[in-house]
Motif scaffolding. Structure first.
Motif, short mmCIF file in Angstrom:
data_model
loop_
_atom_site.label_atom_id
_atom_site.label_comp_id
_atom_site.label_asym_id
_atom_site.label_seq_id
_atom_site.Cartn_x
_atom_site.Cartn_y
_atom_site.Cartn_z
N ALA A 25 -2.73 -9.59 12.89
CA ALA A 25 -3.76 -9.73 11.86
C ALA A 25 -5.02 -8.95 12.23
CB ALA A 25 -4.09 -11.21 11.66
N MET A 26 -5.40 -9.01 13.50
CA MET A 26 -6.61 -8.30 13.92
C MET A 26 -6.41 -6.79 13.87
SD MET A 26 -8.33 -10.71 16.88
CE MET A 26 -7.17 -10.24 18.13
N VAL A 27 -5.22 -6.30 14.24
CA VAL A 27 -4.97 -4.86 14.18
C VAL A 27 -4.93 -4.38 12.73
CG1 VAL A 27 -3.20 -3.09 14.60
CG2 VAL A 27 -3.95 -4.58 16.45
N ALA A 28 -4.32 -5.14 11.85
CA ALA A 28 -4.30 -4.75 10.42
C ALA A 28 -5.73 -4.68 9.88
CB ALA A 28 -3.46 -5.73 9.61
N ALA A 29 -6.53 -5.69 10.20
CA ALA A 29 -7.93 -5.69 9.75
C ALA A 29 -8.70 -4.54 10.37
CB ALA A 29 -8.59 -7.02 10.09
N VAL A 32 -7.80 -1.32 8.55
CA VAL A 32 -8.44 -1.27 7.24
C VAL A 32 -9.90 -0.85 7.38
CG1 VAL A 32 -9.29 -2.69 5.33
CG2 VAL A 32 -6.93 -2.90 6.05
N ASN A 33 -10.58 -1.45 8.33
CA ASN A 33 -12.02 -1.24 8.46
C ASN A 33 -12.41 -0.01 9.28
OD1 ASN A 33 -13.44 -3.65 7.16
ND2 ASN A 33 -11.77 -4.59 8.30
N PHE A 34 -11.59 0.39 10.27
CA PHE A 34 -12.00 1.45 11.19
C PHE A 34 -11.03 2.63 11.24
CE2 PHE A 34 -13.59 -2.58 13.00
CZ PHE A 34 -14.95 -2.34 12.83
N GLY A 35 -9.85 2.49 10.65
CA GLY A 35 -8.86 3.56 10.71
C GLY A 35 -7.97 3.44 11.94
N LEU A 36 -6.92 4.24 11.95
CA LEU A 36 -5.93 4.17 13.02
C LEU A 36 -6.49 4.66 14.36
CD1 LEU A 36 -3.02 3.57 13.87
CD2 LEU A 36 -2.44 5.91 13.20
N ARG A 37 -7.16 5.79 14.36
CA ARG A 37 -7.65 6.36 15.62
C ARG A 37 -8.58 5.41 16.35
NH1 ARG A 37 -11.97 8.98 17.11
NH2 ARG A 37 -12.76 9.38 15.03
N ARG A 38 -9.50 4.79 15.64
CA ARG A 38 -10.45 3.87 16.30
C ARG A 38 -9.79 2.55 16.67
NH1 ARG A 38 -15.94 3.17 13.42
NH2 ARG A 38 -16.40 2.12 15.39
N THR A 101 -19.51 5.71 8.13
CA THR A 101 -18.82 5.09 9.26
C THR A 101 -19.03 3.59 9.18
OG1 THR A 101 -19.22 7.03 10.61
CG2 THR A 101 -18.67 5.01 11.78
N PRO A 102 -17.96 2.81 9.31
CA PRO A 102 -18.11 1.35 9.25
C PRO A 102 -19.01 0.83 10.37
CG PRO A 102 -15.79 1.98 9.20
CD PRO A 102 -16.58 3.20 9.50
N ARG A 103 -19.77 -0.22 10.06
CA ARG A 103 -20.58 -0.86 11.09
C ARG A 103 -19.66 -1.66 11.99
NH1 ARG A 103 -25.05 -3.73 7.56
NH2 ARG A 103 -23.47 -5.28 7.88
N GLY A 104 -20.12 -1.96 13.18
CA GLY A 104 -19.30 -2.71 14.11
C GLY A 104 -18.31 -1.81 14.81
N VAL A 157 0.25 -0.77 7.76
CA VAL A 157 0.06 -1.69 6.62
C VAL A 157 -1.42 -1.77 6.29
CG1 VAL A 157 0.18 -4.11 5.91
CG2 VAL A 157 2.17 -3.02 6.96
N GLY A 158 -2.24 -1.88 7.32
CA GLY A 158 -3.69 -1.91 7.12
C GLY A 158 -4.20 -0.64 6.47
N LEU A 159 -3.70 0.51 6.92
CA LEU A 159 -4.11 1.78 6.32
C LEU A 159 -3.70 1.86 4.86
CD1 LEU A 159 -3.33 4.33 9.17
CD2 LEU A 159 -5.57 3.49 8.45
N GLY A 160 -2.49 1.39 4.56
CA GLY A 160 -2.04 1.36 3.17
C GLY A 160 -2.91 0.42 2.34
N ALA A 161 -3.23 -0.70 2.92
CA ALA A 161 -4.10 -1.66 2.22
C ALA A 161 -5.48 -1.05 1.99
CB ALA A 161 -4.20 -2.96 3.00
N ALA A 162 -5.96 -0.26 2.94
CA ALA A 162 -7.28 0.36 2.79
C ALA A 162 -7.34 1.25 1.55
CB ALA A 162 -7.62 1.18 4.04
#
Length: 192
Positions: A25-29, A32-38, A101-104, A157-162
């Motif tokens: 769950a944390m990796v998917a989130a 979504v928020n920071f992208g795969l590389r980050r 760029t997303p915060r956090g 999945v997170g990237l697709g959801a993004a």
């Protein structure tokens, strides 16, 4: 090693790594928020941290913990507090403006590796794996590869959801849903 042991251990590692839980769950989130590389350091931290935990549990850390109910309770509550804090950070993450760029920041490699020690699902899997397959560096390596592969799928999945969650309001609700899943994963732990 026997082919049957290898196939069974690999299947178990894949099934345990791919099923929903705090890490996924944390990796998917994060994706979504920071992208795969980050999110890669987070993914590597889990993929290194869990096998290291598996080895240390096999070497006796699990027995020490089993013999100390006070330590078990402390670990349970520290883990719950950390997971609640992470859930809060995910639920309250403000979406970045388009192109910004997303915060956090996502978890670091070290934070993700250390998280395994307070992750209730990790403890259950480590105990079950050692009981079923014995203590083996090969088992730890299998889990490391299975974890990374599974986390990569969850990140995708997170990237697709993004892509679907381009509206800031949709991203806020996605983050809240991921935070709720993280909190729900605590229920079995806190019950006992």
């Amino acid at each position: 090693m026997e082919a049957a042991w290898l196939a069974s251990a690999t299947g178990f590692a894949l099934a345990m790594s791919a099923t929903p839980g705090p890490n996924n769950a944390m990796v998917a989130a994060s994706a979504v928020n920071f992208g795969l590389r980050r999110s890669l350091p987070h993914m590597l931290g889990v993929s290194i941290g869990f096998p290291a935990m598996l080895v240390l549990v096999a070497l006796g850390a699990g027995e020490v913990l089993a013999a100390s109910p006070g330590l078990q309770a402390a670990l349970r509550w520290v883990g719950a507090a950390w997971m609640l804090w992470l859930a809060w950070k995910i639920a309250t993450a403000a979406p970045a403006a388009p192109g910004a760029t997303p915060r956090g920041r996502p978890l670091t490699l070290l934070q993700a590796a250390l998280f395994q020690w307070v992750n209730p699902k990790a403890w259950v899997i480590a105990g079950a794996a050692i009981l079923a397959y014995g203590a083996s560096p090969l088992l730890a390596a299998i889990f490391g590869l299975a974890a990374f592969g599974s986390l990569l799928l969850w990140a995708l999945v997170g990237l697709g959801a993004a892509r679907v969650l381009r509206r800031p309001g949709a991203l806020v609700w996605f983050n809240r849903a991921m935070a709720a899943l993280l909190v729900l994963s605590l229920v079995p732990v806190l019950r006992g």
